[in-house]
Scaffold this active site. Structure first.
Site, PDB file in Angstrom:
ATOM      1  N   GLU A  38       0.888  -1.188   0.020  1.00 55.19           N
ATOM      2  CA  GLU A  38       0.055  -0.073   0.169  1.00 55.19           C
ATOM      3  C   GLU A  38       0.756   1.136   0.042  1.00 55.19           C
ATOM      4  OE1 GLU A  38      -3.018  -0.096   2.987  1.00 55.19           O
ATOM      5  OE2 GLU A  38      -4.179  -1.703   2.032  1.00 55.19           O
ATOM      6  N   GLU A  62      -5.431  -8.604   0.771  1.00 62.98           N
ATOM      7  CA  GLU A  62      -5.939  -8.243   2.189  1.00 62.98           C
ATOM      8  C   GLU A  62      -7.420  -8.011   1.718  1.00 62.98           C
ATOM      9  OE1 GLU A  62      -4.605  -5.007   4.347  1.00 62.98           O
ATOM     10  OE2 GLU A  62      -2.613  -5.697   4.126  1.00 62.98           O
TER      11      GLU A  62
HETATM   12  C1  BGP Z   1      -4.408  -1.907   5.510  1.00 59.69           C
HETATM   13  C2  BGP Z   1      -3.157  -2.234   5.782  1.00 59.69           C
HETATM   14  C3  BGP Z   1      -3.168  -3.338   6.995  1.00 59.69           C
HETATM   15  C4  BGP Z   1      -4.364  -3.179   8.050  1.00 59.69           C
HETATM   16  C5  BGP Z   1      -5.424  -2.933   7.218  1.00 59.69           C
HETATM   17  C6  BGP Z   1      -6.697  -2.393   8.212  1.00 59.69           C
HETATM   18  O1  BGP Z   1      -4.395  -0.632   4.896  1.00 59.69           O
HETATM   19  O2  BGP Z   1      -2.304  -2.813   4.966  1.00 59.69           O
HETATM   20  O3  BGP Z   1      -1.942  -3.360   7.614  1.00 59.69           O
HETATM   21  O4  BGP Z   1      -4.068  -2.227   9.030  1.00 59.69           O
HETATM   22  O5  BGP Z   1      -5.336  -1.699   6.417  1.00 59.69           O
HETATM   23  O6  BGP Z   1      -6.740  -1.313   8.341  1.00 59.69           O
HETATM   24  P1  BGP Z   1      -6.927  -0.590   9.914  1.00 59.69           P
HETATM   25  O7  BGP Z   1      -6.195  -1.442  10.814  1.00 59.69           O
HETATM   26  O8  BGP Z   1      -6.703   0.879   9.848  1.00 59.69           O
HETATM   27  O9  BGP Z   1      -8.558  -1.003  10.215  1.00 59.69           O
END
Ligand code: BGP
Length: 473
Positions: free
Chosen positions: A166, A374
Site C-alpha cells: 500500500e 487483504e
Molecule cells: C491496510 C493495511 C493493514 C491493515 C488494514 C486494516 O491498509 O495494509 O496493515 O491495518 O489496512 O486497516 P485498519 O487497521 O486501519 O483497520
C-alpha cells in the site's frame, strides 16, 4: 452458475510485522519509524503501540499450528527491515534473519505457502534521520540491498513476494494528513517521496528478475472503486478524478512505467510534480510486476468539490459510528455517503460487489493476474465465558466477498488467491487493539501476565470448511 475456483487457489490470510510480532527491540532489532511515531501523544488510539503486539515473535509456532489445523494454504507476513539491517544500511543481523528462517520453515513443514512482504511501512528510523527515508534517493539502493538478502536466502522456499504494501496509503497518510510517519503535511514532498518509492519498488522487481529468483513478485495496492453519488456530470467527473488521482496514479506507474496524463498535468500546473531524473522512466518500465496484489476493503462514493471546498477531514479511529468527517481535494472530489450500503463501526462501506468491480477494472486496464492480499472486516468481538466468539458478521462479510471473487472468476478474471486480513487479531495502526480482524481472537486483557491467549472464532471453523471445499461452502 459460477465457475469453480482454480484447483491450486491460495486460500490464505495475512499480517504485518509491526502489527503482530512485538519484541520491538529484541535480538538486535533496530528502531523503525513506527516504533518512534507511536510515542508521539495523540497519534494512535489511546496511545497503543506494537511493542508487545500479539507476541507472534515468540508464539509463531503456536500460530502456525492453528493455521495448519485450519488447513490454511498460504500465509502472508512481512519482514521487518530493522530486524535484518537494524540501521537500514549497515551490518546484517543474523539473529533477525533466523526468526524468519524459522517461521518460513515452520510454514513449509505444514504445507502453508509463505507469501513474503518486503515492506509493510516500517522503514528504519536511522534512514529517516539520515536522508529523510522515502524522500532520499539513496533509499532505492538501500531497499534493494535489503531485498536482495531476502531474495537470495529464501530463493526456492518463498514463491510469492510482495514488494511494497500500500504505497498509496503509507505515502498519502504520511505526507498529507500527518497521520502516519513521518507525520508531514506537504503535497510536494508527498509526490516526491512517492516517486522515489515507485523507483524503489521497480528496482527490487528488476533485481528479482536479474537474480532469476524462482517465484512471482508484485506490489500490494489499496484499491476500492469510486462511485459518483449520482448521474450529474460534475459528480461523474469527480468520480473519474478520484480514480485518476488515487488509483491510476500508482497502478499505471507499476505496470506501464508512466504517470496518467491528467494527474501529471494537474501537478505540473501547480508546480508540485515530482522531479524525474534521467533513467527514472527506464527503471520504472523495467520493474513491471508479475501480478497485482489487491487490498480491498471498501468503495468510495464522491461528489463534485468546488475550489474552496473541503480538504482533508477527520477519520473515524474511535470505532464510534458516524464520527468520520467529509474529506476531499478542492476542485477534484469530496467524499459523500453511499445511501445503498451498510457501514462498519469505523465508517467503512461494506460492499462486496465493489470487489468484483475492482477486479474487473484491474484486469481490463492492466491485464495482470490478481492476488488478493487483504480483505476483511474490522469489528468489535465478544469473548464468551466458554471461550467461543460468535462472529457471524465476519463470516457473512467474507462469504459475500468470496462470492464476488467467484463472480469475477466467472467473468474471466485471473485470480491467484485470497488472503483475508487478518489471521490473528492484531494491532490496527490507528485504531488500537479493539478493532479486530482475525480468525483467531487474542486476549489482550491478560497482557499483564503476558498470556495473550488465542481462541478460535466461529469464522475460524467456517473458513476451514471454505478451504476444504475449495470455496463452495
Ligand atoms: C491496510 C493495511 C493493514 C491493515 C488494514 C486494516 O491498509 O495494509 O496493515 O491495518 O489496512 O486497516 P485498519 O487497521 O486501519 O483497520
Amino acid at each position: 452458475e459460477r465457475d469453480s475456483f482454480p484447483k491450486d487457489f491460495l486460500w490464505g490470510s495475512a499480517s504485518a510485522a509491526y502489527q503482530v510480532e512485538g519484541a520491538a527491540s529484541e535480538d538486535g532489532k533496530g528502531e523503525s519509524v513506527w516504533d518512534r511515531f507511536v510515542q508521539i501523544p495523540g497519534k494512535t488510539f489511546k496511545g497503543t503501540t506494537g511493542e508487545v503486539a500479539v507476541d507472534h515473535y515468540h508464539r509463531y509456532k503456536e500460530d502456525v499450528q492453528l493455521m495448519a489445523e485450519q488447513g490454511l494454504k498460504a500465509y502472508r507476513f512481512s519482514v521487518a527491515w530493522t530486524r535484518i539491517i537494524p540501521d537500514g544500511d549497515g551490518e546484517v543481523n543474523e539473529k533477525g534473519l533466523e526468526f524468519y528462517d524459522n517461521l518460513i520453515d515452520e510454514l513449509i513443514e505444514h504445507n502453508i505457502e509463505p507469501v513474503l512482504t518486503l515492506y509493510h511501512w516500517d522503514i528504519p528510523q536511522a534512514l529517516q534521520d539520515k536522508y529523510g527515508g522515502w524522500e532520499g534517493r539513496q533509499v532505492i539502493q538501500d531497499f534493494t540491498r535489503y531485498a536482495e538478502i531476502l531474495f537470495k536466502r529464501y530463493n526456492g522456499k518463498v514463491k510469492y513476494w510482495v514488494s511494497l504494501n500500500e504505497q498509496n496509503i503509507f505515502i498519502t497518510l504520511g505526507y498529507s494528513m500527518a497521520a502516519h510517519p513521518p507525520g508531514v503535511t506537504d503535497t510536494k514532498r508527498m509526490l516526491q517521496a512517492n516517486h522515489i518509492a515507485s523507483l524503489a519498488n521497480a528496482a527490487v522487481i528488476k533485481r528479482f528478475k536479474e537474480l532469476d529468483i524462482r517465484g512471482k513478485i508484485g506490489p500490494s495496492f489499496a484499491y476500492g472503486p469510486t462511485y459518483a453519488i449520482d448521474s450529474h456530470p460534475e459528480n461523474q467527473m469527480a468520480a473519474q478524478n478520484n480514480e485518476e488521482f488515487n488509483a491510476h496514479y500508482w497502478m499505471d506507474v507499476y505496470v506501464n512505467g508512466r504517470y496518467p496524463t491528467v494527474a501529471w498535468k494537474h501537478y505540473e500546473r501547480l508546480g508540485i510534480a515530482p522531479e524525474v531524473e534521467p533513467g527514472d522512466e527506464e527503471l520504472l518500465k523495467a520493474g513491471k510486476p508479475d501480478f497485482m496484489g489487491l487490498n480491498y476493503y471498501q468503495t468510495n462514493t464522491v461528489a463534485a468539490n468546488p475550489l474552496d471546498g473541503v480538504g482533508f477531514g477527520k477519520m473515524n479511529t474511535s470505532g464510534k459510528k458516524g464520527t468520520s468527517e467529509e474529506s476531499g481535494t478542492p476542485g477534484l472530489y469530496k467524499s459523500t455517503q453511499n445511501p445503498y450500503v451498510e457501514r462498519t463501526d469505523w465508517d467503512w462501506d461494506i460492499d462486496p460487489t465493489g470487489l468484483r468491480i475492482a477486479m474487473r477494472r484491474i484486469n481490463s486496464r492492466y491485464n495482470l493476474p490478481i492476488l488478493i492480499t487483504e480483505n476483511g472486516l474490522g469489528a468489535y468481538d465478544t469473548l464468551e465465558e466458554d471461550g467461543t466468539i460468535h462472529d457471524t458478521y465476519r463470516i457473512d462479510f467474507i462469504k459475500k466477498h468470496i462470492e464476488a471473487i467467484q463472480d469475477a472468476i466467472t467473468d474471466g478474471v485471473d485470480v491467484m488467491g485470497y488472503c483475508t486480513w487478518s489471521y490473528t487479531d492484531l494491532l490496527s495502526w490507528l485504531n488500537g487493539y479493539q478493532k479486530r480482524y482475525g480468525f483467531v481472537y487474542v486476549d489482550r486483557e491478560e497482557l499483564d501476565e503476558k498470556e495473550l491467549k488465542r481462541y478460535k472464532k466461529d469464522s475460524y471453523h467456517w473458513y476451514k470448511k471454505v478451504i476444504e471445499t475449495n470455496g463452495e461452502e
